[in-house]
Design a protein around this motif. Structure first.
Motif, mmCIF file in Angstrom:
data_model
loop_
_atom_site.group_PDB
_atom_site.id
_atom_site.type_symbol
_atom_site.label_atom_id
_atom_site.label_comp_id
_atom_site.label_asym_id
_atom_site.label_seq_id
_atom_site.Cartn_x
_atom_site.Cartn_y
_atom_site.Cartn_z
ATOM 1 N N VAL A 34 35.848 32.312 49.469
ATOM 2 C CA VAL A 34 37.064 32.913 48.907
ATOM 3 C C VAL A 34 36.746 33.705 47.653
ATOM 4 O O VAL A 34 36.023 33.245 46.772
ATOM 5 N N ARG A 35 37.303 34.906 47.584
ATOM 6 C CA ARG A 35 37.374 35.668 46.328
ATOM 7 C C ARG A 35 38.851 35.831 46.027
ATOM 8 O O ARG A 35 39.573 36.496 46.771
ATOM 9 N N GLY A 36 39.305 35.196 44.959
ATOM 10 C CA GLY A 36 40.732 35.121 44.712
ATOM 11 C C GLY A 36 41.188 35.833 43.457
ATOM 12 O O GLY A 36 40.449 35.922 42.461
ATOM 13 N N PHE A 37 42.446 36.326 43.511
ATOM 14 C CA PHE A 37 43.076 36.982 42.370
ATOM 15 C C PHE A 37 44.480 36.406 42.202
ATOM 16 O O PHE A 37 45.286 36.434 43.139
ATOM 17 N N VAL A 38 44.752 35.866 41.025
ATOM 18 C CA VAL A 38 46.113 35.466 40.676
ATOM 19 C C VAL A 38 46.663 36.559 39.763
ATOM 20 O O VAL A 38 46.095 36.846 38.713
ATOM 21 N N VAL A 39 47.760 37.182 40.181
ATOM 22 C CA VAL A 39 48.290 38.343 39.486
ATOM 23 C C VAL A 39 49.653 37.993 38.902
ATOM 24 O O VAL A 39 50.509 37.435 39.592
ATOM 25 N N SER A 40 49.845 38.308 37.622
ATOM 26 C CA SER A 40 51.081 37.909 36.955
ATOM 27 C C SER A 40 51.494 38.914 35.889
ATOM 28 O O SER A 40 50.654 39.405 35.123
ATOM 29 N N ALA A 41 52.788 39.185 35.829
ATOM 30 C CA ALA A 41 53.337 40.038 34.764
ATOM 31 C C ALA A 41 53.376 39.300 33.435
ATOM 32 O O ALA A 41 53.641 39.912 32.396
ATOM 33 N N GLN A 42 53.114 37.996 33.452
ATOM 34 C CA GLN A 42 53.102 37.219 32.213
ATOM 35 C C GLN A 42 51.780 37.369 31.452
ATOM 36 O O GLN A 42 51.690 36.991 30.282
ATOM 37 N N LEU A 43 50.762 37.892 32.116
ATOM 38 C CA LEU A 43 49.444 38.017 31.493
ATOM 39 C C LEU A 43 49.320 39.327 30.719
ATOM 40 O O LEU A 43 49.894 40.343 31.108
ATOM 41 N N GLU A 44 48.530 39.301 29.661
ATOM 42 C CA GLU A 44 48.283 40.513 28.876
ATOM 43 C C GLU A 44 46.918 41.119 29.161
ATOM 44 O O GLU A 44 46.708 42.304 28.923
ATOM 45 N N GLN A 45 45.993 40.302 29.656
ATOM 46 C CA GLN A 45 44.665 40.832 29.947
ATOM 47 C C GLN A 45 44.002 40.028 31.060
ATOM 48 O O GLN A 45 44.381 38.886 31.332
ATOM 49 N N GLU A 46 43.030 40.654 31.705
ATOM 50 C CA GLU A 46 42.276 40.007 32.774
ATOM 51 C C GLU A 46 41.418 38.892 32.202
ATOM 52 O O GLU A 46 40.878 39.001 31.102
ATOM 53 N N ARG A 47 41.296 37.804 32.974
ATOM 54 C CA ARG A 47 40.371 36.734 32.573
ATOM 55 C C ARG A 47 39.862 35.999 33.802
ATOM 56 O O ARG A 47 40.537 35.938 34.826
ATOM 57 N N GLU A 48 38.672 35.459 33.664
ATOM 58 C CA GLU A 48 38.063 34.722 34.770
ATOM 59 C C GLU A 48 38.574 33.283 34.782
ATOM 60 O O GLU A 48 38.703 32.648 33.722
ATOM 61 N N LEU A 49 38.842 32.793 35.970
ATOM 62 C CA LEU A 49 39.319 31.423 36.135
ATOM 63 C C LEU A 49 38.222 30.492 36.636
ATOM 64 O O LEU A 49 38.393 29.278 36.641
ATOM 65 N N GLY A 50 37.086 31.069 37.066
ATOM 66 C CA GLY A 50 35.988 30.275 37.603
ATOM 67 C C GLY A 50 36.112 30.092 39.106
ATOM 68 O O GLY A 50 37.196 30.245 39.681
#
Length: 270
Positions: A34-50
């Motif tokens: 799996v290569r996953g992306f959680v996308v949210s309007a609540q976030l201000e910048q990209e970050r890695e979740l591991g």
């Protein structure tokens, strides 16, 4: 053989970490890269979740589809568009029987790897009023977009959704109750959308409009979100294949039972 898949998850109610955790729980019994992306309007910048997961910010201009399209663009930009993509939003967990719907969609993964035309798998609902068939595919149903799978060729059509909206006049430039809005939409489908969002005496009016007020900008966004859902199924159905996760008596009954059970449990606070 280990399948490879990308996942795009739109999350508004949950933190990226919580959304990732819930999806990983669904995937626990699957052998898949799996290569996953959680996308949210609540976030201000990209970050890695591991663990191969990334949290991506987006705007909310097209509601859930802002997140879906941000994620789809990330899949394409990072060289992952050679594999199926699972899209889901957080209503999968709050408003639906998550495990049952995931199982029903996931069982289509193998054939999606092999289908040579654009293909989309998910729960299909029939057109029951005003617009009784998709004006694009001619089919009498569409795939709902709280949880769906696309193969690589279908992903290419998804990335064209905003261009399709511009072609049909479903833009942010006009309010939905003005003549300029959706002026190039097929007539019955335009009425279908307006019956959902503009005609106050319509029995098909979006339930939230009966509970509160929304700005013209929010209604334009909701209209585009509905348009995108139907246009995506229409484009894929026209060029390729729709694979209903609720096809046949067994899976139709399975999903109907678990959705009813989930609603009862929600009412009881379970």
């Amino acid at each position: 053989m280990t399948d490879s898949i990308a996942i795009v998850a739109c999350s508004y109610r949950f933190s990226p970490e919580e959304m990732m955790r819930r999806i990983q729980k669904l995937l626990a019994s699957q052998t898949v890269a799996v290569r996953g992306f959680v996308v949210s309007a609540q976030l201000e910048q990209e970050r890695e979740l591991g663990g191969g997961w990334t949290a991506l910010p987006t705007d909310n201009v097209d509601f859930d589809f802002s997140a879906y399209l941000t994620g789809a663009e990330a899949v394409a930009a990072r060289g992952l568009s050679d594999r199926p993509v699972l899209f889901l939003n957080d209503t999968m967990f709050t408003d639906h029987a998550a495990t049952a719907n995931f199982r029903a969609v996931w069982r289509q993964l193998g054939v999606l790897h092999e289908i040579e035309l654009p293909a989309m798998a998910g729960r299909a609902d029939p057109y029951t009023t005003i617009c009784l068939r998709s004006p694009w595919s001619g089919l009498d149903r569409y795939v709902t977009t709280f949880c769906f799978l696309l193969n690589p060729k279908a992903l290419g059509l998804m990335l064209r959704l905003r261009a399709f909206a511009a072609e049909d006049g479903v833009t942010h430039e006009h309010d939905i109750d003005t003549p300029g809005w959706g002026e190039r939409l097929p007539g019955a489908f335009r009425q279908f959308l307006k019956a959902n969002l503009a005609y106050r005496r319509s029995p098909y009016l979006w339930y939230r409009l009966r509970e509160g007020s929304y700005t013209p900008a929010q209604l334009r966004s909701k209209a585009r979100c509905i348009f995108f859902e139907h246009r995506l199924s229409g484009a894929i159905g026209e060029a390729g294949c729709l694979l209903p996760s609720n096809a046949g008596p067994r899976w139709s009954a399975y999903l109907a039972f678990h959705e009813r059970l989930h609603r009862v449990q929600r009412r009881l606070g379970l």
